[in-house]
Motif scaffolding. Structure first.
Motif, mmCIF file in Angstrom:
data_model
loop_
_atom_site.group_PDB
_atom_site.id
_atom_site.type_symbol
_atom_site.label_atom_id
_atom_site.label_comp_id
_atom_site.label_asym_id
_atom_site.label_seq_id
_atom_site.Cartn_x
_atom_site.Cartn_y
_atom_site.Cartn_z
ATOM 1 N N THR A 1 43.834 64.808 49.135
ATOM 2 C CA THR A 1 43.636 66.243 49.394
ATOM 3 C C THR A 1 44.356 67.146 48.399
ATOM 4 N N ARG A 2 45.264 66.566 47.592
ATOM 5 C CA ARG A 2 46.118 67.320 46.675
ATOM 6 C C ARG A 2 47.127 68.207 47.418
ATOM 7 N N ASP A 3 47.220 68.056 48.740
ATOM 8 C CA ASP A 3 48.209 68.818 49.514
ATOM 9 C C ASP A 3 49.496 68.004 49.571
ATOM 10 N N ARG A 4 50.496 68.431 48.829
ATOM 11 C CA ARG A 4 51.726 67.656 48.717
ATOM 12 C C ARG A 4 52.851 68.196 49.602
ATOM 13 N N THR A 5 52.563 69.158 50.448
ATOM 14 C CA THR A 5 53.616 69.727 51.304
ATOM 15 C C THR A 5 53.912 68.796 52.477
ATOM 16 N N ILE A 6 55.161 68.779 52.885
ATOM 17 C CA ILE A 6 55.589 68.029 54.064
ATOM 18 C C ILE A 6 56.664 68.848 54.768
ATOM 19 N N SER A 7 56.563 68.946 56.087
ATOM 20 C CA SER A 7 57.506 69.772 56.826
ATOM 21 C C SER A 7 58.911 69.191 56.770
ATOM 22 N N PHE A 8 59.889 70.047 56.993
ATOM 23 C CA PHE A 8 61.296 69.642 56.968
ATOM 24 C C PHE A 8 61.539 68.494 57.950
ATOM 25 N N ASN A 9 61.065 68.643 59.200
ATOM 26 C CA ASN A 9 61.290 67.611 60.219
ATOM 27 C C ASN A 9 60.570 66.315 59.876
ATOM 28 N N SER A 10 59.339 66.426 59.365
ATOM 29 C CA SER A 10 58.583 65.219 59.002
ATOM 30 C C SER A 10 59.253 64.485 57.853
ATOM 31 N N CYS A 11 59.794 65.257 56.923
ATOM 32 C CA CYS A 11 60.469 64.664 55.763
ATOM 33 C C CYS A 11 61.690 63.872 56.204
ATOM 34 N N PHE A 12 62.516 64.470 57.054
ATOM 35 C CA PHE A 12 63.724 63.787 57.503
ATOM 36 C C PHE A 12 63.399 62.601 58.406
ATOM 37 N N THR A 13 62.344 62.727 59.206
ATOM 38 C CA THR A 13 61.923 61.598 60.045
ATOM 39 C C THR A 13 61.462 60.436 59.187
ATOM 40 N N GLN A 14 60.670 60.743 58.146
ATOM 41 C CA GLN A 14 60.197 59.697 57.236
ATOM 42 C C GLN A 14 61.369 59.011 56.546
ATOM 43 N N TRP A 15 62.318 59.810 56.071
ATOM 44 C CA TRP A 15 63.468 59.236 55.382
ATOM 45 C C TRP A 15 64.320 58.371 56.320
ATOM 46 N N TYR A 16 64.534 58.826 57.559
ATOM 47 C CA TYR A 16 65.346 58.052 58.508
ATOM 48 C C TYR A 16 64.668 56.717 58.834
ATOM 49 N N LEU A 17 63.371 56.753 59.107
ATOM 50 C CA LEU A 17 62.659 55.509 59.418
ATOM 51 C C LEU A 17 62.644 54.578 58.216
ATOM 52 N N PHE A 18 62.412 55.150 57.040
ATOM 53 C CA PHE A 18 62.407 54.346 55.815
ATOM 54 C C PHE A 18 63.753 53.661 55.601
ATOM 55 N N GLY A 19 64.850 54.439 55.658
ATOM 56 C CA GLY A 19 66.176 53.876 55.418
ATOM 57 C C GLY A 19 66.576 52.850 56.457
ATOM 58 N N SER A 20 66.271 53.132 57.710
ATOM 59 C CA SER A 20 66.632 52.214 58.795
ATOM 60 C C SER A 20 65.869 50.900 58.681
ATOM 61 N N LEU A 21 64.574 50.992 58.382
ATOM 62 C CA LEU A 21 63.761 49.785 58.248
ATOM 63 C C LEU A 21 64.156 48.974 57.020
ATOM 64 N N GLU A 22 64.518 49.665 55.931
ATOM 65 C CA GLU A 22 64.993 48.958 54.740
ATOM 66 C C GLU A 22 66.287 48.201 55.031
ATOM 67 N N ALA A 23 67.222 48.872 55.716
ATOM 68 C CA ALA A 23 68.490 48.228 56.065
ATOM 69 C C ALA A 23 68.255 47.044 56.997
ATOM 70 N N ALA A 24 67.345 47.211 57.962
ATOM 71 C CA ALA A 24 67.032 46.122 58.881
ATOM 72 C C ALA A 24 66.390 44.952 58.147
ATOM 73 N N GLU A 25 65.548 45.245 57.146
ATOM 74 C CA GLU A 25 64.907 44.172 56.383
ATOM 75 C C GLU A 25 65.929 43.387 55.570
ATOM 76 N N CYS A 26 66.917 44.090 55.009
ATOM 77 C CA CYS A 26 67.983 43.396 54.280
ATOM 78 C C CYS A 26 68.672 42.374 55.183
ATOM 79 N N CYS A 27 68.984 42.791 56.401
ATOM 80 C CA CYS A 27 69.647 41.886 57.356
ATOM 81 C C CYS A 27 68.720 40.750 57.764
ATOM 82 N N LEU A 28 67.449 41.083 58.004
ATOM 83 C CA LEU A 28 66.499 40.076 58.475
ATOM 84 C C LEU A 28 66.220 39.027 57.410
ATOM 85 N N LEU A 29 66.112 39.425 56.154
ATOM 86 C CA LEU A 29 65.902 38.461 55.069
ATOM 87 C C LEU A 29 67.096 37.523 54.937
#
Length: 312
Positions: A83-111
Motif C-alpha cells: 500500500t506504500r503506507d508506512r505509518t504505524i501507531s505509537f502503541n502498535s510500534c511498541f507492542t511489535q517491539w515488545y513481542l519481537f524482543g521477548s520472542l527473540e530472547a525466548a528463542e535464544c533460551c529455547l535453542l
C-alpha cells in the motif's frame, strides 16, 4: 510546547522504490512457506503420539514461537510494501517491539535447551530417559518462554519512560530497539547500557552453551565406526550449527557492536538474517528431514485421502 507523537513512519526498503513489488512477492512467499512449515510441525507434534518425545516437544515449541514471531513482523511489512503506507501507531510500534524482543530472547533460551537435549540424547543415552522426564521438559520450555518475556519487560518499561516528541521517521522495516532510541528526545545512555546488558545475557551464555553442547556431540560423532552413519550425523549437526550460528552472530552484530552510520546498513542486513532465515529454515532443518516427521506426515495425508474417498 512539544507534543508527544502518536505515530512513526517506517522507511523500510524505501531506497529500493522500484523493487517494491518484487520485494512484496518475495517476502510474501517467504512468509507463506514459514507459516505453513511451522504450523505443520506444531500440528504433527500435537496430534501424532509417535512424536510425543522431548525432542519433538521442544521442536513444537520452537515452531510455534517462530510462527508467532514471523506473524508479528511480516504482515505489517507486507502491508507497507503493497500500500506504500508506512505509518504505524505509537502503541502498535511498541507492542511489535515488545513481542519481537521477548520472542527473540525466548528463542535464544529455547535453542540452548534444544542443544542440551541433543547432547544428552547422543552423549548420555543411558541417562536420557531419567533426565528428560515430562515435567523436566515442560519446566525447561516454560522457563525459556518466561525468561524471554519477563527479562525483556525490564527494558520495555525503561524505554516507555522516554520522550518521543521529535522526528517520526524510523530507518527500519519494523519497530526495533536502536531505531526507536534514535527517535527519542531523552537521554538514552542508561537505557543503552541496560539494553547492551540484556542483549549480552540472552545471547552470549546461550550461544556458548550451545557451542559447548555441539562440541561434545561432534566428538561423539567422530567415534561412530560407520562412515555412512558418521556422514549422516555430521550433515544434520552441521546444518543445525550453521543456522544457530547465523542467528546468534547476527543478533550480536545488531545489538552488541558499536553503533554508527557506517555499519547501519550492515545492521539492517543482519536483522534480516535473524528475522527471516531461522523461521524459514528451521522447520526443514530440524523436523521435515527427520524420518519420524516424514512418516507422521505421510500417515496424516493417507488418512485425509481415505476420508475424502469415503465421503465421495
Amino acid at each position: 510546547n512539544q507534543t508527544t507523537i502518536t505515530e512513526f513512519i517506517l522507511l523500510g526498503f524505501g531506497e529500493f522504490y522500484e523493487l517494491q513489488t518484487l520485494l512484496f512477492l518475495t517476502f510474501l512467499m517467504i512468509y507463506m512457506v514459514t507459516i505453513t512449515g511451522n504450523t505443520l510441525i506444531v500440528v504433527l507434534v500435537v496430534t501424532d503420539h509417535h512424536l510425543h518425545t522431548p525432542m519433538y516437544f521442544f521442536l513444537g515449541n520452537l515452531s510455534f514461537l517462530e510462527a508467532c514471531y514471523s506473524s508479528n513482523i511480516f504482515p505489517r511489512m507486507l502491508s507497507a510494501l503493497l500500500t506504500r503506507d508506512r505509518t504505524i501507531s505509537f502503541n502498535s510500534c511498541f507492542t511489535q517491539w515488545y513481542l519481537f524482543g521477548s520472542l527473540e530472547a525466548a528463542e535464544c533460551c529455547l535453542l540452548c535447551v534444544m542443544s542440551y537435549d541433543k547432547y544428552l540424547a547422543i552423549c548420555k543415552p543411558l541417562h536420557y530417559a531419567t533426565t528428560m522426564k515430562t515435567n523436566t521438559c515442560i519446566n525447561l520450555a516454560t522457563a525459556s518462554w518466561l525468561n524471554g518475556f519477563i527479562g525483556f519487560s525490564i527494558l520495555f518499561i525503561l524505554v516507555l519512560q522516554l520522550s518521543f516528541t521529535g522526528p517520526r521517521e524510523m530507518d527500519h522495516y519494523f519497530c526495533d530497539y536502536f531505531p526507536l532510541l534514535k527517535l527519542s528526545c531523552s537521554n538514552t545512555s542508561l537505557v543503552e547500557n541496560i539494553g547492551f546488558a540484556v542483549a549480552a545475557i540472552f545471547t552470549v551464555p546461550p550461544f556458548v552453551l550451545t557451542l559447548t553442547s555441539y562440541s561434545y556431540i561432534i566428538a561423539a560423532i567422530l567415534r561412530i565406526p560407520s562412515t555412512t552413519g558418521k556422514q549422516k550425523a555430521f550433515s544434520t549437526c552441521s546444518s543445525h550449527l550453521i543456522v544457530v550460528s547465523i542467528f546468534y552472530s547476527s543478533l550480536m552484530i545488531v545489538y552488541m557492536l558499536p553503533k554508527g552510520e557506517a555499519n547501519k546498513e550492515m545492521q539492517k542486513l543482519s536483522s534480516l538474517l535473524y528475522t527471516v532465515l531461522p523461521p524459514l529454515a528451521n522447520p526443514f532443518i530440524y523436523s521435515l528431514r527427520n524420518k519420524e516427521v516424514k512418516d507422521a506426515l505421510r500417515n496424516k495425508i493417507g488418512k485425509l485421502v481415505s476420508c475424502k474417498a469415503i465421503l465421495m
